[in-house]
Design a protein around this motif. Sequence first.
Motif, PDB file in Angstrom:
ATOM      1  N   ALA A 149       0.818  -1.216   0.000  1.00  0.00           N
ATOM      2  CA  ALA A 149       0.000   0.000   0.000  1.00  0.00           C
ATOM      3  C   ALA A 149       0.853   1.268   0.000  1.00  0.00           C
ATOM      4  O   ALA A 149       0.384   2.338  -0.427  1.00  0.00           O
ATOM      5  CB  ALA A 149      -0.934   0.017   1.201  1.00  0.00           C
ATOM      6  N   ASP A 150       2.087   1.161   0.459  1.00  0.00           N
ATOM      7  CA  ASP A 150       2.964   2.325   0.528  1.00  0.00           C
ATOM      8  C   ASP A 150       3.793   2.531  -0.740  1.00  0.00           C
ATOM      9  O   ASP A 150       4.562   3.486  -0.828  1.00  0.00           O
ATOM     10  CB  ASP A 150       3.920   2.192   1.723  1.00  0.00           C
ATOM     11  N   LEU A 151       3.645   1.654  -1.721  1.00  0.00           N
ATOM     12  CA  LEU A 151       4.439   1.731  -2.941  1.00  0.00           C
ATOM     13  C   LEU A 151       3.734   2.554  -4.005  1.00  0.00           C
ATOM     14  O   LEU A 151       2.504   2.634  -4.044  1.00  0.00           O
ATOM     15  CB  LEU A 151       4.698   0.321  -3.500  1.00  0.00           C
ATOM     16  N   SER A 152       4.520   3.148  -4.902  1.00  0.00           N
ATOM     17  CA  SER A 152       3.950   3.799  -6.076  1.00  0.00           C
ATOM     18  C   SER A 152       3.418   2.723  -7.015  1.00  0.00           C
ATOM     19  O   SER A 152       3.746   1.534  -6.884  1.00  0.00           O
ATOM     20  CB  SER A 152       5.002   4.629  -6.801  1.00  0.00           C
ATOM     21  N   LEU A 153       2.596   3.140  -8.001  1.00  0.00           N
ATOM     22  CA  LEU A 153       2.056   2.169  -8.934  1.00  0.00           C
ATOM     23  C   LEU A 153       3.155   1.518  -9.768  1.00  0.00           C
ATOM     24  O   LEU A 153       3.071   0.338 -10.106  1.00  0.00           O
ATOM     25  CB  LEU A 153       1.022   2.841  -9.841  1.00  0.00           C
ATOM     26  N   GLY A 154       4.190   2.290 -10.087  1.00  0.00           N
ATOM     27  CA  GLY A 154       5.303   1.715 -10.819  1.00  0.00           C
ATOM     28  C   GLY A 154       5.982   0.616 -10.030  1.00  0.00           C
ATOM     29  O   GLY A 154       6.341  -0.433 -10.580  1.00  0.00           O
ATOM     30  N   GLU A 155       6.147   0.816  -8.728  1.00  0.00           N
ATOM     31  CA  GLU A 155       6.754  -0.190  -7.872  1.00  0.00           C
ATOM     32  C   GLU A 155       5.829  -1.400  -7.703  1.00  0.00           C
ATOM     33  O   GLU A 155       6.277  -2.549  -7.679  1.00  0.00           O
ATOM     34  CB  GLU A 155       7.091   0.413  -6.514  1.00  0.00           C
ATOM     35  N   GLN A 156       4.526  -1.141  -7.607  1.00  0.00           N
ATOM     36  CA  GLN A 156       3.574  -2.241  -7.497  1.00  0.00           C
ATOM     37  C   GLN A 156       3.582  -3.105  -8.754  1.00  0.00           C
ATOM     38  O   GLN A 156       3.448  -4.337  -8.688  1.00  0.00           O
ATOM     39  CB  GLN A 156       2.170  -1.693  -7.245  1.00  0.00           C
ATOM     40  N   GLN A 157       3.756  -2.459  -9.903  1.00  0.00           N
ATOM     41  CA  GLN A 157       3.816  -3.219 -11.141  1.00  0.00           C
ATOM     42  C   GLN A 157       5.047  -4.134 -11.170  1.00  0.00           C
ATOM     43  O   GLN A 157       4.984  -5.273 -11.647  1.00  0.00           O
ATOM     44  CB  GLN A 157       3.829  -2.273 -12.333  1.00  0.00           C
ATOM     45  N   LYS A 158       6.163  -3.637 -10.633  1.00  0.00           N
ATOM     46  CA  LYS A 158       7.349  -4.497 -10.503  1.00  0.00           C
ATOM     47  C   LYS A 158       7.025  -5.731  -9.669  1.00  0.00           C
ATOM     48  O   LYS A 158       7.481  -6.841  -9.967  1.00  0.00           O
ATOM     49  CB  LYS A 158       8.495  -3.732  -9.831  1.00  0.00           C
ATOM     50  N   VAL A 159       6.258  -5.538  -8.601  1.00  0.00           N
ATOM     51  CA  VAL A 159       5.891  -6.656  -7.729  1.00  0.00           C
ATOM     52  C   VAL A 159       5.086  -7.686  -8.514  1.00  0.00           C
ATOM     53  O   VAL A 159       5.309  -8.899  -8.398  1.00  0.00           O
ATOM     54  CB  VAL A 159       5.114  -6.153  -6.494  1.00  0.00           C
ATOM     55  N   GLU A 160       4.130  -7.215  -9.347  1.00  0.00           N
ATOM     56  CA  GLU A 160       3.335  -8.140 -10.162  1.00  0.00           C
ATOM     57  C   GLU A 160       4.224  -8.920 -11.134  1.00  0.00           C
ATOM     58  O   GLU A 160       4.049 -10.120 -11.338  1.00  0.00           O
ATOM     59  CB  GLU A 160       2.263  -7.377 -10.948  1.00  0.00           C
ATOM     60  N   ILE A 161       5.179  -8.231 -11.751  1.00  0.00           N
ATOM     61  CA  ILE A 161       6.084  -8.903 -12.682  1.00  0.00           C
ATOM     62  C   ILE A 161       6.939  -9.926 -11.944  1.00  0.00           C
ATOM     63  O   ILE A 161       7.118 -11.063 -12.395  1.00  0.00           O
ATOM     64  CB  ILE A 161       6.962  -7.871 -13.415  1.00  0.00           C
ATOM     65  N   LEU A 162       7.456  -9.535 -10.784  1.00  0.00           N
ATOM     66  CA  LEU A 162       8.270 -10.464  -9.995  1.00  0.00           C
ATOM     67  C   LEU A 162       7.458 -11.669  -9.524  1.00  0.00           C
ATOM     68  O   LEU A 162       7.986 -12.779  -9.421  1.00  0.00           O
ATOM     69  CB  LEU A 162       8.889  -9.737  -8.802  1.00  0.00           C
ATOM     70  N   LYS A 163       6.191 -11.441  -9.251  1.00  0.00           N
ATOM     71  CA  LYS A 163       5.326 -12.555  -8.843  1.00  0.00           C
ATOM     72  C   LYS A 163       5.249 -13.599  -9.952  1.00  0.00           C
ATOM     73  O   LYS A 163       5.310 -14.808  -9.692  1.00  0.00           O
ATOM     74  CB  LYS A 163       3.924 -12.029  -8.497  1.00  0.00           C
ATOM     75  N   ALA A 164       5.143 -13.122 -11.204  1.00  0.00           N
ATOM     76  CA  ALA A 164       5.110 -14.049 -12.343  1.00  0.00           C
ATOM     77  C   ALA A 164       6.470 -14.719 -12.538  1.00  0.00           C
ATOM     78  O   ALA A 164       6.553 -15.925 -12.800  1.00  0.00           O
ATOM     79  CB  ALA A 164       4.698 -13.308 -13.603  1.00  0.00           C
ATOM     80  N   LEU A 165       7.552 -13.943 -12.392  1.00  0.00           N
ATOM     81  CA  LEU A 165       8.890 -14.504 -12.583  1.00  0.00           C
ATOM     82  C   LEU A 165       9.235 -15.509 -11.487  1.00  0.00           C
ATOM     83  O   LEU A 165       9.908 -16.516 -11.732  1.00  0.00           O
ATOM     84  CB  LEU A 165       9.926 -13.381 -12.615  1.00  0.00           C
ATOM     85  N   TYR A 166       8.792 -15.249 -10.272  1.00  0.00           N
ATOM     86  CA  TYR A 166       9.010 -16.171  -9.153  1.00  0.00           C
ATOM     87  C   TYR A 166       8.389 -17.533  -9.443  1.00  0.00           C
ATOM     88  O   TYR A 166       8.905 -18.577  -9.014  1.00  0.00           O
ATOM     89  CB  TYR A 166       8.407 -15.559  -7.888  1.00  0.00           C
ATOM     90  N   ARG A 167       7.296 -17.521 -10.204  1.00  0.00           N
ATOM     91  CA  ARG A 167       6.610 -18.760 -10.555  1.00  0.00           C
ATOM     92  C   ARG A 167       7.165 -19.400 -11.816  1.00  0.00           C
ATOM     93  O   ARG A 167       6.603 -20.367 -12.335  1.00  0.00           O
ATOM     94  CB  ARG A 167       5.108 -18.482 -10.710  1.00  0.00           C
ATOM     95  N   GLY A 168       8.265 -18.839 -12.343  1.00  0.00           N
ATOM     96  CA  GLY A 168       8.949 -19.468 -13.471  1.00  0.00           C
ATOM     97  C   GLY A 168       8.459 -19.070 -14.836  1.00  0.00           C
ATOM     98  O   GLY A 168       8.650 -19.819 -15.809  1.00  0.00           O
TER      99      GLY A 168
END
Length: 534
Positions: A149-168
């Motif tokens: 909740a404390d992240l900018s939208l750009g940072e949140q988007q990185k989290v979404e991308i990393l979530k996909a990459l974490y899953r291979g």
Amino acid sequence: MQTDYPDNKLPYILELTCVSKQYANGILANDRVSFGIRRGDIHAIVGENGAGKSTLMKLIYGLEQPDAGNILFESRQLQFRTPRDAIAAGIGLVPQHLKLVPSFSVARNIVLGREPMRGLLVDDDRAIADVRAVSARFGLEVDPLATVADLSLGEQQKVEILKALYRGARLLLLDEPSAVLTPQEAGALFTALRKLVELGLTVVIITHKLSEVREVSDRYTVLRGGKVVGLGDAKTVSEVELTELIVGKTLTPLQIQRSSRDALDPLVSVSNLSVVRDDGRHVLQNISFDIAPGEILGIAGIEGNGQSFLAEVLCGSRQPSGGHASIGGQVYTGQGVRSARSHRVANIPEDRLHDGVAADMSIAENVMAVDYHKRPFSRFGSLNRASIRNFASQLIHYYGVAAGSADTIIGALSGGNMQKLVFAREVATKPLFLIACQPTRGVDIGASDMLRKYLIELRDQGASILLISAELDEILALSDRIAVLAQGQIVGQFTGGQVSANELGLYMTGAKRQSGADAGLDVNSGVESVEVLA
């Protein structure tokens, strides 16, 4: 115009052959779609709303199954029944509306559903270490301990991308990835995507921004009416050619005449407006601005900096903690939505699904929702169904909505067609003051051009318009004046046509602000600016 990709040396990671999908309501969303996506490319898929882009993504990601044709991923036939199958195969989806848990940490969001365990408990230390490792590997730096909740939208988007990459994920699907980002954030995102493809990943983006097709992508595919109508090398195609492929005709550039409103009295005045959330956080702090009749005031800002609270107060759905807004000298805020409507305030909400429509109801029922209690929709306490249906049919025709009839359930429409109807309903009320939040979000280039034209026509009829948009090109193109909102405060204001997107981005990110910034009609736009960050 090229009809095939020139380089046949690179193998396809994804190949579609004669893929078709028809829904139960008779809509043929995809009609014998055939094209390939090459390994290690950034591939753009573009087209009008309702062209079949979203359905295609659903077929690839296992949310829908094709009626005919073949989809090969890494030379194997896809038989995904759920997104879980797609994720297991190496396909990841980053949606336009991010699916993160705001109260969770970055690490908890990324590992959610695949948490490392220590006995019966989640191993938080290992989760943090795993997130740091995947972040370092792909060059996407995030703080695993930060709260989303404390992240900018750009940072949140990185989290979404990393979530996909974490899953291979080896193939990333991104839906409108830059829709809510500043130019600086969008640039950083696309730099990161380019690094990902250098590491062997493949990226597919759905976008309405033609500049992204040419500047970011390697190749493109254009859908129109569910069919592939163009594909080729993104570096050699022009925006004019892309536009003609997307809409099937040449669009005449929108001509906008700006004029000074300094000599006019304001129609809308906002004075010291403040909002304090239940947790004590100030999300709006003493906001003041004026809007003249026949003027568009654009609000630029990274989403989450108070724009939604400002719109909610001004449309009557939220009580201000302090201050007020008036129309023609009459204070109307703090008295509810019906009071705002009685003062001829209209609102295009930023979240059309949550605040703009009743998804399970018909188009006719949705477009009469604002004035259902007035003639000709209602008389002596009874609804005039024929009048309502006729009104809805007129809006469908006038705004080019792809729908079977006024009785079609609005939730069955594409997002862009839904947006057209919300826009049409609000403009049809002939407002004195229109709050337009993200009015063209998720709308294709042809429809965006049309809706912007209608905004200008409404302005020229004397309405005051507050334009809140994450699309800086839209703010720059339409606004007579621009105010920048950051951390709940106005930090800069400019005359339309006299500021660049990059300059606005510096104010939006907090790098610069104007001393004593305000957006009143009598305030000089050339207030001295100060550097806040090095």
